[in-house]
Enzyme design. Sequence first.
Site, PDB file in Angstrom:
ATOM      1  N   HIS A 181      31.593  35.117  33.111  1.00 31.59           N
ATOM      2  CA  HIS A 181      32.378  36.492  33.189  1.00 31.59           C
ATOM      3  C   HIS A 181      32.505  36.936  31.863  1.00 31.59           C
ATOM      4  O   HIS A 181      32.829  38.361  31.677  1.00 31.59           O
ATOM      5  CB  HIS A 181      33.699  36.279  33.935  1.00 31.59           C
ATOM      6  N   GLU A 241      28.892  34.498  42.287  1.00 27.67           N
ATOM      7  CA  GLU A 241      30.088  33.667  42.239  1.00 27.67           C
ATOM      8  C   GLU A 241      29.655  32.167  42.896  1.00 27.67           C
ATOM      9  O   GLU A 241      30.131  31.325  42.228  1.00 27.67           O
ATOM     10  CB  GLU A 241      31.311  34.219  42.905  1.00 27.67           C
ATOM     11  N   LYS A 283      46.332  35.842  42.215  1.00 28.79           N
ATOM     12  CA  LYS A 283      46.285  36.807  41.180  1.00 28.79           C
ATOM     13  C   LYS A 283      46.169  38.200  41.837  1.00 28.79           C
ATOM     14  O   LYS A 283      45.176  38.486  42.727  1.00 28.79           O
ATOM     15  CB  LYS A 283      44.949  36.698  40.398  1.00 28.79           C
ATOM     16  N   ASN A 320      35.903  31.452  34.653  1.00 22.87           N
ATOM     17  CA  ASN A 320      35.243  32.285  33.901  1.00 22.87           C
ATOM     18  C   ASN A 320      33.940  32.624  33.537  1.00 22.87           C
ATOM     19  O   ASN A 320      33.483  33.043  32.711  1.00 22.87           O
ATOM     20  CB  ASN A 320      36.179  33.080  32.820  1.00 22.87           C
ATOM     21  N   HIS A 322      28.503  44.114  39.093  1.00 21.54           N
ATOM     22  CA  HIS A 322      29.483  43.129  38.484  1.00 21.54           C
ATOM     23  C   HIS A 322      28.693  41.935  38.723  1.00 21.54           C
ATOM     24  O   HIS A 322      28.769  40.844  37.906  1.00 21.54           O
ATOM     25  CB  HIS A 322      30.782  43.017  39.388  1.00 21.54           C
ATOM     26  N   HIS A 354      31.508  40.418  31.714  1.00 17.72           N
ATOM     27  CA  HIS A 354      32.369  41.718  31.350  1.00 17.72           C
ATOM     28  C   HIS A 354      31.930  42.814  30.350  1.00 17.72           C
ATOM     29  O   HIS A 354      31.817  43.967  30.587  1.00 17.72           O
ATOM     30  CB  HIS A 354      33.770  41.532  31.362  1.00 17.72           C
ATOM     31  N   ARG A 378      61.193  44.123  46.338  1.00 17.42           N
ATOM     32  CA  ARG A 378      61.284  42.970  45.646  1.00 17.42           C
ATOM     33  C   ARG A 378      60.502  41.815  46.251  1.00 17.42           C
ATOM     34  O   ARG A 378      60.999  40.670  45.951  1.00 17.42           O
ATOM     35  CB  ARG A 378      62.619  42.566  45.387  1.00 17.42           C
ATOM     36  N   LYS A 394      37.700  26.321  44.360  1.00 16.81           N
ATOM     37  CA  LYS A 394      38.558  27.265  43.763  1.00 16.81           C
ATOM     38  C   LYS A 394      40.105  26.804  44.089  1.00 16.81           C
ATOM     39  O   LYS A 394      40.885  26.761  43.218  1.00 16.81           O
ATOM     40  CB  LYS A 394      38.556  28.604  44.288  1.00 16.81           C
ATOM     41  N   GLU A 438      46.755  29.993  35.258  1.00 19.57           N
ATOM     42  CA  GLU A 438      45.738  30.028  34.449  1.00 19.57           C
ATOM     43  C   GLU A 438      46.077  29.633  33.070  1.00 19.57           C
ATOM     44  O   GLU A 438      45.913  30.434  31.986  1.00 19.57           O
ATOM     45  CB  GLU A 438      44.968  31.572  34.176  1.00 19.57           C
ATOM     46  N   ARG A 452      41.975  26.666  34.875  1.00 18.78           N
ATOM     47  CA  ARG A 452      41.468  27.739  35.752  1.00 18.78           C
ATOM     48  C   ARG A 452      40.530  28.772  34.871  1.00 18.78           C
ATOM     49  O   ARG A 452      39.711  29.537  35.377  1.00 18.78           O
ATOM     50  CB  ARG A 452      42.514  28.639  36.037  1.00 18.78           C
TER      51      ARG A 452
END
Length: 363
Positions: free
Chosen positions: A251, A188, A146, A248, A267, A255, A124, A230, A240, A244
């Site tokens: 992206h 990035e 994340k 992307n 990538h 993607h 937990r 960031k 998000e 946020r």
Amino acid sequence: MRSMKVNLDKKTLSSHEIRIGNSILDRMALLIAKNHKAGRYIIVTDDNVGPLHSAKLIAALKTAGLTVDMIEFPAGEHSKNIDTAMEIAEKLLDLGADRNSLLLALGGGVVGDMAGFVASIFMRSVPYIQIPTTLLAQVDSSIGGKTAVDLPSGKNLLGTFYQPRAVFTDLHYLTTLPEKEFKNGLAEIIKYGIIDDEKIFSLLENNIEQVKRKDPALLLKLVEGCCRIKKSIVEIDEKEQGLRRILNYGHTLGHAIESESAFSIAHGEAVALGMTAAARISENVGYLESAECKRIEDLIGKAGLPGRIPVSLSTRGIMSRLKTDKKKDGDVVHFVLLKKIGMPFVNGGIDDKITSAVIEGMK
Ligand SMILES: NC(=O)c1ccc[n+]([C@@H]2O[C@H](COP(=O)([O-])OP(=O)(O)OC[C@H]3O[C@@H](n4cnc5c(N)ncnc54)[C@H](O)[C@@H]3O)[C@@H](O)[C@H]2O)c1
């Protein structure tokens, strides 16, 4: 060593420090011993990073008086799944880990996402610290909490929001990073310049050759600048819900291109293509001036990243992958577009015909 605080919800006590520097291993070990007390420390890493960098980390932590173990899993995205998470959890039990243990994620984004995911659910939840070793992880994935593993039907579909207790970014790790991984991170960094900071963008424009040669002072400036961007975005929108999403940029289409190429396009290259496409869409619908669009395309080219989509990739295939992007709401694909460099916005109303024409035009 530079330091910045990620200020998050006071109720969850998840605010933490990011420390950045060059060859900071010994100070990092002392700071972990002083500020992050735990019964035992378990390094989670992959089988590329482990042999290169774990011995020195273990030695430094032991010198600081800590009990340290290590768990290694095979490097690569294909390991980022629930089976690896379960194997790590079993190994943690074998090592005698309990709720008083702390995980140290030593590696790129795969290790960070995996160790963070396991930390968020093992008994937990146990605390974890990010020690990112790729440029991408240093400017992006180690910040923001994340965590995720992939499912057979898509990337990052099983995950949590779970903040690390600290992030230690040592640029020294980049000395062993393969060139193609460096480029993934560079894409990035260009993204941060485009979405938030004209100064970073011009710093890149004026010094791209030194950046490619990994000039330490310049890299420190860039990594610190990107981390500040960031963390500021995460502070405003931790889960998000809105802002946020601008992270992307490039992206959404990136993607789609990456998966349509069956991952033969790396990538960073796919993100670079996505960034050019998003700039061209912005220009096409009248938001972005042509000169600004050209600056973006020129910088991507000078960075050694591609500007052309291979003819062999079907435009229809890319379009249909766009529609299955998990970030879309209902049937609308949300693109991050630009009014100018440093001024992005989210737009859900781009006609498919425009997107298809831009893709075709990039072949
Ligand atoms: N959590 C987030 O917010 C977030 C954001 C962006 C990306 N991600 C995730 O990050 C992952 C990609 O991260 P990545 O690009 O760092 O990939 P990665 O972790 O797979 O690392 C790339 C390769 O470099 C090797 N490597 C790492 N550090 C090295 C070093 N210092 N020297 C030599 N080799 C080294 C790794 O073993 C691997 O083979 C994806 O799974 C993506 O979904 C997460």
